[in-house]
Design a protein around this motif. Structure first.
Motif: not given
Length: 87
Positions: A1-28
């Motif tokens: 895991m990242a040490n810098i606060k902004s890097a931690k936030k990016r990692a969390l946002k990336s994970e949220e986006k990945r889950k969101h995209n999985i749902n859309y691909r499944s729908m397709l």
């Protein structure tokens, strides 16, 4: 895991986006299966109706840059040709 606060936030946002995209691909994939099932049953009306819905789903995903526009075009073209061959 990242040490810098902004890097931690990016990692969390990336994970949220990945889950969101999985749902859309499944729908397709679900919409593609619906059209293909209607085609295999040789149900022209249902396949056309489902294809119309599929087109809008694909176009929305292209706008969100979830899939590439060429892939979307190829997908729509292949399914449309299957529908035409039923006739």
């Amino acid at each position: 895991m990242a040490n810098i606060k902004s890097a931690k936030k990016r990692a969390l946002k990336s994970e949220e986006k990945r889950k969101h995209n999985i749902n859309y691909r499944s729908m397709l994939r679900t919409f593609i299966k619906r059209v293909n099932n209607a085609i295999s049953d040789k149900n022209i009306e249902l396949s056309k109706k489902n294809f119309k819905k599929l087109q809008s789903v694909i176009d929305k995903q292209v706008q969100k840059k979830l899939i590439h526009k060429n892939k979307a075009s190829r997908c729509k073209s292949r399914i449309y040709n299957k529908i035409i061959n039923i006739l």
